[in-house]
Design a protein around this motif. Structure first.
Motif, PDB file in Angstrom:
ATOM      1  N   MET A 495      51.586  86.226  36.114  1.00 38.19           N
ATOM      2  CA  MET A 495      52.135  85.354  35.071  1.00 38.19           C
ATOM      3  C   MET A 495      51.414  85.573  33.747  1.00 38.19           C
ATOM      4  O   MET A 495      50.370  86.231  33.683  1.00 38.19           O
ATOM      5  N   SER A 496      51.959  84.965  32.693  1.00 43.10           N
ATOM      6  CA  SER A 496      51.368  85.122  31.360  1.00 43.10           C
ATOM      7  C   SER A 496      50.318  84.070  31.063  1.00 43.10           C
ATOM      8  O   SER A 496      49.447  84.280  30.214  1.00 43.10           O
ATOM      9  N   GLY A 497      50.371  82.926  31.724  1.00 42.14           N
ATOM     10  CA  GLY A 497      49.385  81.887  31.459  1.00 42.14           C
ATOM     11  C   GLY A 497      49.375  80.848  32.554  1.00 42.14           C
ATOM     12  O   GLY A 497      50.430  80.438  33.034  1.00 42.14           O
ATOM     13  N   PRO A 499      48.514  76.973  34.230  1.00 47.21           N
ATOM     14  CA  PRO A 499      48.510  75.591  33.722  1.00 47.21           C
ATOM     15  C   PRO A 499      47.163  75.247  33.103  1.00 47.21           C
ATOM     16  O   PRO A 499      46.113  75.565  33.657  1.00 47.21           O
ATOM     17  N   GLY A 500      47.217  74.619  31.948  1.00 52.02           N
ATOM     18  CA  GLY A 500      45.998  74.307  31.216  1.00 52.02           C
ATOM     19  C   GLY A 500      45.569  75.412  30.273  1.00 52.02           C
ATOM     20  O   GLY A 500      44.658  75.247  29.481  1.00 52.02           O
ATOM     21  N   GLY A 501      46.246  76.582  30.350  1.00 51.28           N
ATOM     22  CA  GLY A 501      45.919  77.712  29.492  1.00 51.28           C
ATOM     23  C   GLY A 501      46.922  77.861  28.357  1.00 51.28           C
ATOM     24  O   GLY A 501      47.687  76.949  28.041  1.00 51.28           O
ATOM     25  N   PHE A 502      46.947  79.055  27.775  1.00 56.44           N
ATOM     26  CA  PHE A 502      47.793  79.300  26.609  1.00 56.44           C
ATOM     27  C   PHE A 502      49.222  79.623  27.034  1.00 56.44           C
ATOM     28  O   PHE A 502      49.445  80.375  27.977  1.00 56.44           O
ATOM     29  N   HIS A 503      50.190  79.012  26.352  1.00 59.74           N
ATOM     30  CA  HIS A 503      51.600  79.306  26.569  1.00 59.74           C
ATOM     31  C   HIS A 503      52.240  79.652  25.230  1.00 59.74           C
ATOM     32  O   HIS A 503      52.144  78.885  24.269  1.00 59.74           O
ATOM     33  N   LYS A 614      61.103  87.903  32.288  1.00 64.11           N
ATOM     34  CA  LYS A 614      60.968  89.074  31.429  1.00 64.11           C
ATOM     35  C   LYS A 614      59.683  89.824  31.771  1.00 64.11           C
ATOM     36  O   LYS A 614      58.602  89.252  31.830  1.00 64.11           O
ATOM     37  N   LYS A 615      59.807  91.119  32.018  1.00 64.48           N
ATOM     38  CA  LYS A 615      58.664  91.921  32.448  1.00 64.48           C
ATOM     39  C   LYS A 615      57.777  92.311  31.263  1.00 64.48           C
ATOM     40  O   LYS A 615      58.202  92.289  30.119  1.00 64.48           O
ATOM     41  N   GLY A 616      56.573  92.680  31.577  1.00 60.65           N
ATOM     42  CA  GLY A 616      55.664  93.201  30.555  1.00 60.65           C
ATOM     43  C   GLY A 616      54.523  92.269  30.234  1.00 60.65           C
ATOM     44  O   GLY A 616      53.379  92.688  30.138  1.00 60.65           O
ATOM     45  N   ASP A 617      54.826  90.976  30.059  1.00 64.84           N
ATOM     46  CA  ASP A 617      53.781  90.030  29.653  1.00 64.84           C
ATOM     47  C   ASP A 617      53.177  89.364  30.881  1.00 64.84           C
ATOM     48  O   ASP A 617      53.583  88.288  31.301  1.00 64.84           O
TER      49      ASP A 617
END
Length: 795
Positions: A495-497, A499-503, A614-617
């Motif tokens: 995942m990209s972020g 819970p509690g992190g940057f979104h 979406k792939k990549g991130d």
């Protein structure tokens, strides 16, 4: 004159050992607390003050409106700094770009994953005032392959060798030569680094020339003659010139502002700004507590001094007959007060020195030493003066006004005014103590609520492994599959972020609101995201391998996004299209709606969220583990990581620990409030014990007579305690409504907060009263159990 004052003071201290000890002990504890808090406050307000041009340095911030709130985001793209300098040469003297990064550093086949590396413009050490131990600040970063280490980092890699000229390897790809050694970054700097490299080699890359590519901090140094407000008035035209077309195409508006360097530390924590931040409100709370504790200590002194006024009446009368005037007598008593405060301050300084290692350990960093700070000695002198005059003024005026004839006859009575004054002081003293108990009780209840509340996802036994190097990134799918095959792993999601992190925030269009641009937080993840976190699907379905098109055509949204996108129910949103106009602009179908969960801290309202495949991130792997044999599971995961990224050390974190760190400041408040509340109560009890002791001594003969006439121990205890407990009860009743108002205000910092029940205040009041009853009763019982024959022989 002073010699006589000193001799009289020493004689009085010896005569009244118990009361002198109580006063000195109370003042010592109070002054120690004040000095501890003083050092903390000095440190907090000293952030970034060491920079020579700090008054004229500002950080560039983007201003974004999202979900009805204004967000100040420090991340900007590289072209901002150059454009500001070129467009406003009279206002902007120089600029600085700082890009935080972490890299694998290797020297002699030993590697470390360094997380405090910054990539900067070559004028970094002349723009800021970080001290170089070796190297010329003007030229140390001119070489694109040169770099600077802090002295501690240099010792870590080179020991006692001279590191200048030696080379180390970055990410097994390129080499940097050490051209300078910097003094360790001061603890009062919002910027932290262990290594500094020049960004020169990236100047011609696409990253450094794309306006929407936000990934670094930009600072500007303004001409002293230019006010920041004058420059900010020109920012709308600046943003329209460079970002107008992009913002219009993507449906959102971005403004620009600049914030002073010396104010960055107190701007407040946010997931968008990972530099070091403090809490100004917390500092003011500590200041208030320091004052209150010192006032309680002074009240002890005043109470005992006025209570003992009649004991010194003959001394006052005799000195007046021998020619002493009121001014001289008042000076004597204030001198005694100052002497006692001086002794207490000296003991407090010694106590502080003993406590500093534990204090620094609690804070997590080393406070600047007070022994080299002239302000520390000024603070000590100020406390001595204030305490001496404040605590000694009323007793001095009271005792110096005694009638010499009545004093010598032994018929002097202080009167109801003195007794009433003591009761008022006890009311105030225990009011403060109960107020602190109320505050601690509610803080503890709120923090328990935060730690145990249902966050809408399962945070237990969830390991976070960052995909922060090219090796693990390139092998992330293989890494995930190997993890999933392990018997200890329940599920894995990339995942990209967390819970509690940057979104990330992106602009969207929705089928229900065509043409309208909506900013929404976005999570990019694989099919296992909802299952790994244990999210609840309330409408539609989860991502599924049974629907191959989900990887390019599907999204999930949370309940909060349903209304934001224009739908009345979760079921109505399912099957509708949504388009990320800031990314690929491809229409995706909402296949499911998840129940709201706290993807940010509980200090913020749960906002709308889009979960995209979406792939990549992908920035991390979240690994859900079985609870049994956790340590062996970690060892196996470490081996899997080593197989996919052999040159990189295995580092991990747990989601519950990561989430708990969001409330680190509040947890510290809870602990410190508890400590200071206990200290305040102890000091207050010292004073109450002293008054109870004095009352018992003055009524010794009365107690003996009452016992001979048949009074029981319980009757005598009640007689001695009721007068002292009345002001305690009154102070408690006054503290309860004040505590309610104070804690209601504190709880406003939490969107989701615990309820304040009446029984919390009743419990706090009961604790305060019980402590007071115990303190007074100990001395009262001792007096009541005394032999009446001995009591009658006194006086």
């Amino acid at each position: 004159m002073l010699k006589n004052y000193l001799l009289l003071a020493v004689k009085n201290f010896r005569k009244q050992k118990l009361f002198s000890l109580i006063n000195i002990l109370g003042l010592t504890v109070g002054i120690t607390c004040c000095l501890m808090i003083f050092l903390f406050i000095v440190s907090e307000f000293s952030y970034d003050n060491f920079h020579k041009n700090g008054d004229h340095i500002y950080r560039v911030m983007r201003v974004s409106q999202q979900s009805g709130t204004t967000k100040y985001i420090p991340w900007v793209s590289p072209p901002y700094a150059a454009a500001l300098h070129n467009d406003y040469p009279d206002a902007v003297q120089q600029t600085m770009r700082v890009s935080p990064r972490n890299d694998l550093i290797t020297y002699k086949n030993i590697s470390f994953n360094e997380k405090k590396i910054i990539s900067v413009d070559s004028n970094f050490f002349t723009f800021f005032s970080f001290t170089l131990l070796k190297g010329n600040p003007a030229t140390v970063l001119n070489d694109p392959s040169g770099m600077v280490m802090t002295e501690t980092t240099a010792k870590k890699y080179f020991g006692n060798e001279d590191p200048i000229g030696k080379e180390i390897e970055f990410n097994k790809e390129r080499r940097f030569k050490i051209t300078g050694i910097a003094k360790d970054v001061p603890v009062n700097s919002h910027l932290e680094f262990d290594m500094v490299i020049p960004n020169t080699r990236w100047h011609n890359t696409p990253f450094f020339n794309q306006w929407p590519n936000n990934g670094l901090y930009a600072y500007v140094q303004l001409n002293p003659a230019v006010k920041p407000e004058q420059l900010e008035k020109q920012f709308p035209a600046f943003m329209n010139k460079y970002m107008g077309a992009f913002c219009k195409a993507n449906g959102f508006k971005i403004d620009l502002t600049i914030k002073p360097l010396k104010g960055i530390y107190f701007e407040g924590e946010s997931p968008w700004d990972p530099v070091k931040h403090g809490n100004r409100k917390m500092v003011y709370i500590f200041m208030s507590i320091a004052v209150l504790i010192l006032v309680i200590a002074c009240i002890n002194f005043m109470n005992l001094a006025t209570a003992r006024a009649t004991d010194r009446s003959k001394e006052v009368g005799l000195r007046k007959v021998l020619g002493a005037v009121k001014k001289q007598l008042a000076s004597q008593f204030i001198f005694e007060s100052l002497l006692m405060a001086t002794i207490a301050a000296g003991l407090a300084s010694l106590t502080l020195k003993l406590l500093m290692p534990a204090y620094n350990n609690f804070l997590g960093y080393e406070l600047p030493s007070g022994w080299n700070n002239p302000w520390f000695y000024a603070c000590v002198a100020g406390i001595i003066l204030v305490v001496g005059v404040l605590a000694g003024s009323y007793p001095a005026l009271l005792m110096s006004s005694f009638s010499p004839i009545e004093s010598l006859k032994g018929k002097l009575r202080v009167g109801k005014g003195g007794a009433m004054f003591r009761k008022v002081l006890v009311v105030f003293q225990f009011g403060i103590s109960v107020l602190l108990i109320v505050c601690v009780t509610i803080v503890m209840k709120q923090m328990h609520y935060v730690r145990t509340a249902d966050l809408g996802f399962n945070k237990e036994q969830s390991m976070i492994v960052r995909l922060d190097n090219s090796a693990i990134w390139n092998n992330k799918e293989s890494f995930k599959n190997q993890l999933q095959a392990d018997k200890s792993v329940i599920n894995v999601s990339l995942m990209s972020g967390e819970p509690g992190g940057f979104h990330d925030g992106y602009g969207f269009e929705a089928e229900a609101k065509p043409g309208e641009k909506i900013m929404i937080n976005t999570e990019f993840a694989d099919f296992q995201y909802a299952g790994t976190l244990g999210l609840k699907i309330i409408a539609g379905r989860d991502f599924s391998p049974g629907y191959p098109t989900d990887s390019v055509q599907a999204v999930l949204i949370n309940r909060a996004a349903v209304e934001t996108l224009g739908y009345t129910t979760p079921e109505q949103a399912v099957g509708k299209w949504i388009k990320n106009i800031s990314a690929d602009s491809a229409r995706r179908t909402i296949v499911g709606v998840v129940e709201n969960y706290h993807f940010t801290s509980m200090k913020q309202v749960i906002g709308p969220l889009v979960i995209s495949t979406k792939k990549g991130d992908r920035r991390l792997a979240l690994v859900r583990l079985h609870t049994a044999q956790l340590q062996s599971a970690i060892e196996r995961i470490k081996k899997i990581y080593a197989a996919n990224a052999p040159d990189h050390p295995f580092e991990y974190d747990f989601l519950d620990e990561r989430f708990d760190r969001l409330y680190k400041a509040e947890t510290s408040q809870e602990t410190l409030l508890s400590i200071f509340s206990i200290i305040a109560i102890v000091i207050a009890c010292l004073g109450l014990f002293g008054l109870a002791s004095y009352t018992a001594i003055k009524r010794t003969r009365e107690i003996g007579v009452r016992k001979v006439l048949g009074s029981s121990v319980s009757n005598i205890v009640l007689l001695l305690t009721k007068d002292l407990l009345r002001p305690v009860l009154l102070g408690t009743l006054m503290a309860v409504p004040i505590g309610y108002l104070v804690m209601q205000q504190w709880l406003q910092g939490f969107v989701y907060r615990t309820d304040i029940h009446w029984w919390l205040f009743a419990m706090a009041a009961l604790i305060g009263v019980c402590i007071a009853v115990f303190t007074v009763s100990v001395q009262a019982i001792k007096a009541a159990l005394a032999n009446p024959v001995k009591s009658l022989r006194t006086e």
